[in-house]
Design a protein around this motif. Structure first.
Motif, PDB file in Angstrom:
ATOM      1  N   GLU B  94       0.766  -1.059  -0.063  1.00 27.19           N
ATOM      2  CA  GLU B  94       0.051  -0.049  -0.004  1.00 27.19           C
ATOM      3  C   GLU B  94       0.835   1.198   0.030  1.00 27.19           C
ATOM      4  O   GLU B  94       0.488   2.203  -0.684  1.00 27.19           O
ATOM      5  N   PHE B  95       1.936   1.228   0.682  1.00 24.03           N
ATOM      6  CA  PHE B  95       2.734   2.414   0.739  1.00 24.03           C
ATOM      7  C   PHE B  95       3.606   2.546  -0.455  1.00 24.03           C
ATOM      8  O   PHE B  95       3.447   3.730  -0.890  1.00 24.03           O
ATOM      9  N   ASN B  96       3.877   1.605  -1.270  1.00 23.48           N
ATOM     10  CA  ASN B  96       4.618   1.675  -2.425  1.00 23.48           C
ATOM     11  C   ASN B  96       3.825   2.231  -3.602  1.00 23.48           C
ATOM     12  O   ASN B  96       4.105   2.872  -4.567  1.00 23.48           O
ATOM     13  N   LYS B  97       2.258   1.926  -3.506  1.00 23.57           N
ATOM     14  CA  LYS B  97       1.399   2.338  -4.521  1.00 23.57           C
ATOM     15  C   LYS B  97       1.182   3.910  -4.517  1.00 23.57           C
ATOM     16  O   LYS B  97       0.832   4.312  -5.752  1.00 23.57           O
ATOM     17  N   HIS B  98       1.437   4.462  -3.466  1.00 22.06           N
ATOM     18  CA  HIS B  98       1.384   6.059  -3.630  1.00 22.06           C
ATOM     19  C   HIS B  98       2.746   6.636  -4.406  1.00 22.06           C
ATOM     20  O   HIS B  98       4.044   6.364  -3.775  1.00 22.06           O
ATOM     21  N   PRO B  99       2.458   7.567  -5.180  1.00 24.93           N
ATOM     22  CA  PRO B  99       3.756   8.150  -5.781  1.00 24.93           C
ATOM     23  C   PRO B  99       4.488   8.940  -4.955  1.00 24.93           C
ATOM     24  O   PRO B  99       4.058   9.422  -3.858  1.00 24.93           O
ATOM     25  N   ALA B 100       5.919   8.959  -5.119  1.00 27.13           N
ATOM     26  CA  ALA B 100       6.596   9.690  -4.249  1.00 27.13           C
ATOM     27  C   ALA B 100       6.077  11.207  -4.187  1.00 27.13           C
ATOM     28  O   ALA B 100       5.775  11.677  -5.204  1.00 27.13           O
ATOM     29  N   VAL B 107      -0.813   8.795   3.247  1.00 23.95           N
ATOM     30  CA  VAL B 107      -0.039   7.510   2.963  1.00 23.95           C
ATOM     31  C   VAL B 107       0.111   6.788   3.999  1.00 23.95           C
ATOM     32  O   VAL B 107      -0.399   5.449   4.076  1.00 23.95           O
ATOM     33  N   MET B 108       0.468   7.377   5.015  1.00 26.15           N
ATOM     34  CA  MET B 108       0.694   6.531   6.473  1.00 26.15           C
ATOM     35  C   MET B 108      -0.588   6.212   6.836  1.00 26.15           C
ATOM     36  O   MET B 108      -0.901   4.893   7.209  1.00 26.15           O
ATOM     37  N   LEU B 216       6.461  -0.518  11.992  1.00 21.12           N
ATOM     38  CA  LEU B 216       6.580  -0.712  10.446  1.00 21.12           C
ATOM     39  C   LEU B 216       6.221   0.662  10.052  1.00 21.12           C
ATOM     40  O   LEU B 216       6.764   1.449   9.088  1.00 21.12           O
ATOM     41  N   SER B 217       5.057   1.025  10.665  1.00 21.05           N
ATOM     42  CA  SER B 217       4.626   2.507  10.193  1.00 21.05           C
ATOM     43  C   SER B 217       5.628   3.527  10.410  1.00 21.05           C
ATOM     44  O   SER B 217       5.814   4.444   9.629  1.00 21.05           O
ATOM     45  N   ASN B 218       6.158   3.482  11.464  1.00 21.77           N
ATOM     46  CA  ASN B 218       7.499   4.440  11.796  1.00 21.77           C
ATOM     47  C   ASN B 218       8.508   4.550  10.856  1.00 21.77           C
ATOM     48  O   ASN B 218       8.988   5.355  10.172  1.00 21.77           O
ATOM     49  N   VAL B 219       8.753   3.131  10.560  1.00 22.17           N
ATOM     50  CA  VAL B 219       9.899   3.132   9.477  1.00 22.17           C
ATOM     51  C   VAL B 219       9.466   3.425   8.161  1.00 22.17           C
ATOM     52  O   VAL B 219      10.336   4.436   7.378  1.00 22.17           O
ATOM     53  N   ARG B 223      10.879   6.557   5.885  1.00 22.81           N
ATOM     54  CA  ARG B 223      11.200   6.468   4.490  1.00 22.81           C
ATOM     55  C   ARG B 223      10.480   7.636   3.507  1.00 22.81           C
ATOM     56  O   ARG B 223      11.261   8.131   2.660  1.00 22.81           O
ATOM     57  N   SER B 224       9.330   7.995   3.966  1.00 20.80           N
ATOM     58  CA  SER B 224       8.631   8.709   3.089  1.00 20.80           C
ATOM     59  C   SER B 224       9.269  10.113   3.325  1.00 20.80           C
ATOM     60  O   SER B 224       8.993  10.846   2.298  1.00 20.80           O
ATOM     61  N   ILE B 225       9.476  10.677   4.571  1.00 18.69           N
ATOM     62  CA  ILE B 225       9.984  11.728   4.773  1.00 18.69           C
ATOM     63  C   ILE B 225      11.113  11.963   3.932  1.00 18.69           C
ATOM     64  O   ILE B 225      11.470  13.152   3.577  1.00 18.69           O
TER      65      ILE B 225
END
Lengths: 321, 226
Positions: B94-100, B107-108, B216-219, B223-225
């Motif tokens: 799900e996290f990867n589906k969102h574009p950067a 996203v989270m 995992l959500s923290n990790v 990553r996203s930030i």
């Protein structure tokens, strides 16, 4: 990307069959434990097979008794087999303990005698026959060409001899029969003696029993007497106590009698007093009733078994003693 | 007398000579017992393998393995994945589906939702049939008791027709009736023990899953930030 694609189909339920087999195994174990582990059958005590021996030393005594009459007959050989056989027969007979001693004896003695006879008879015949044959041979060797008449005579002689032997045998048999009869008589006498002894024993036992019963009865009677005297004593005590508390109304004519029925509690307390027969004078009746209540803990015997005699008391009071 | 004393008291005879309701109760109890034992073993294997896989995956994950590689293994490969792996795959996918460059909060949020959905599905899978064990544990003693009471009722009723009542008249009936209680207890005790054990084990697993989800959500957020 759908999440369901992540699901591993083979992961949905592993080892389903193995679990089923294990569950089955557990139940088989359980049932086996119930069937074999628990001793469900209660073995009944099998009714305790017991051999009743009316008289203990029988197997020893019986072989001795038949041996006596067999003394005149040849030595020990024919006698030996007997002691072996009779105990067996007795054992077979004994499990029926209802008809006790005399029977096995008769059986053994009757069965044994024919054996003795059989063994004795053949022996003399055999001994004599070889003698005769030897004689014959000698005669034949010496007088081969003698006339048939002579032979006939010899035969006649033989016959005579045989007859004599037969007579001898008969005599022997008769003797034996006489011996048998004697034996029987002896045994019968023994039986009679035994029966007499048994009767005597029974009579003695009966006597002893009677005496014991008489003693017991006497003891009981004595105990009863004691009890009766105890009861009488306490009844008199009660009456005396009540009498001492009566305030007699003066100048009543005659000797009136009043009867009360008193119900007592254990310990001498009075539960209930009822006038059962009035004296005709109300003053006297009430005086006695008051006196009964006044003498409240009535004297009772210390033995609580006797209390039943005092539970319902009839108290009779005479105006004049 | 003899007939009563030497009565056949073997287990099978007692069962076959029991009255029909008692036999029915016994049949139900045997079925319940069998099913509960079946589930006991199935759950035993499932939970044990789940615990093992969770240990394994946590070990691999915290050793600093590449998240993409882990995701590839969990999602694409057809090897037997564990619950924790599936939760991770759902969240990371799900996290990867969102574009950067998209909103981190959104996203989270969606990642957490995806993980929670998988977590609930996994918990449901783990907890399935546990309620059956609980039911067997609480009900089968009563069912056995019903059979016993029925059997004792019958044996006492038959006693009323006898002039002289002895224990020998009642004893076989009571014995065969008590078998029902024995069966009920045999079904109930393991079911209760297993239910309690498995419930605790699943509880511990669920806390592990939940804490892993948070971590995992923290990790992923970091990553996203970045």
């Amino acid at each position: 990307m759908s999440i369901s694609a992540l699901r591993n189909p083979s992961d949905s339920e592993p080892k389903k069959i193995l679990s089923g087999a294990l569950a089955l195994f557990v139940h088989v174990m359980f049932i086996a434990m119930m069937v074999f582990g628990v001793n469900w059958k209660n073995h009944p005590p099998e009714g305790m097979v017991v051999e009743l021996w009316s008289e203990l030393p029988k197997p020893i005594s019986t072989p001795v008794t038949p041996a006596k009459p067999s003394k005149p007959i040849p030595p020990a050989e024919p006698v030996k087999p007997k002691p072996v056989e009779p105990p067996k027969r007795e054992e077979q007979v004994k499990p029926e303990p209802i008809k006790p001693t005399p029977q096995p004896k008769e059986v053994t003695s009757i069965v044994k005698k024919p054996e003795i006879e059989l063994k004795q008879k053949p022996e003399p015949v055999k001994e004599i026959k070889p003698d005769l044959e030897e004689l014959k041979k000698k005669e034949e060797a010496e007088k081969l060409k003698k006339l048939e008449e002579q032979k006939k005579e010899q035969e006649q002689k033989k016959e005579l001899e045989q007859k004599k032997e037969l007579e001898k045998k008969k005599a022997l048999e008769q003797q034996k029969e006489i011996e048998k009869q004697k034996e029987l008589q002896k045994q019968q006498e023994l039986q009679k003696q035994k029966e007499l002894a048994a009767q005597k024993q029974k009579e003695q036992e009966a006597k002893a029993r009677r005496e014991a019963e008489a003693q017991r009865a006497a003891q009981q009677a004595a105990a009863r007497n004691q009890l009766a005297s105890e009861i009488g004593k306490y009844k008199a005590l009660i009456l005396a106590k009540i009498r001492s508390r009566i305030v007699m109304p003066p100048d009543l004519p005659g000797n009136p009698v009043v009867e009360f029925k008193v119900t007592l509690l254990p310990g001498g307390d009075i539960l209930d007093v009822r006038l059962s027969k009035s004296s005709g004078h109300a003053a006297f009746d009430s005086a006695v009733e008051r006196a009964i209540f006044l003498s409240k803990p009535l004297p009772l015997p210390p033995d609580p078994a006797l209390f039943n005699e005092f539970r319902n008391l009839n108290i009779t009071v005479h105006y004049r003693e | 007398m003899n007939t009563t004393v030497t009565q056949d008291m073997s287990f099978l005879h007692l069962i076959t000579s029991a009255s029909l309701p008692v036999q029915l109760v016994m049949l139900i109890l045997v079925m319940m017992s069998f099913l509960s034992w079946w589930y006991i073993f199935r759950k035993l294997f499932v939970i044990r393998s789940e615990v093992n896989r969770t240990d394994e995956f946590e070990d691999v994950f915290w050793r600093g393995a590449d998240l993409n590689a882990l995701y590839q293994r969990a999602a694409s490969s057809r090897y037997e994945s564990g619950s924790l792996e599936r939760i991770f795959a759902a969240g990371f996918g799900e996290f990867n589906k969102h574009p950067a460059g998209s909103d981190t909060e959104a996203v989270m949020e969606s990642t957490r939702r995806a993980m929670r959905a998988t977590y609930q599905r996994e918990m449901d899978r783990l907890e399935s049939h546990l309620s059956f064990l609980a039911t067997v544990g609480s009900v089968s003693p009563y069912v056995g008791l019903l059979g016993t009471v029925w059997g004792i009722m019958n044996s006492f009723r038959s006693l009323s027709s006898v002039a002289q009542a002895t224990i020998a008249h009642v004893a076989p009936g009571i014995a065969e009736a008590l078998i029902a209680t024995a069966m009920g207890l045999f079904a109930a005790i393991p079911a209760v023990v297993a239910y309690n054990r498995y419930a605790t084990a699943i509880d511990r697993l669920s806390t592990r899953f939940e804490s892993f989800m948070e971590e995992l959500s923290n990790v992923l957020q970091r990553r996203s930030i970045r």
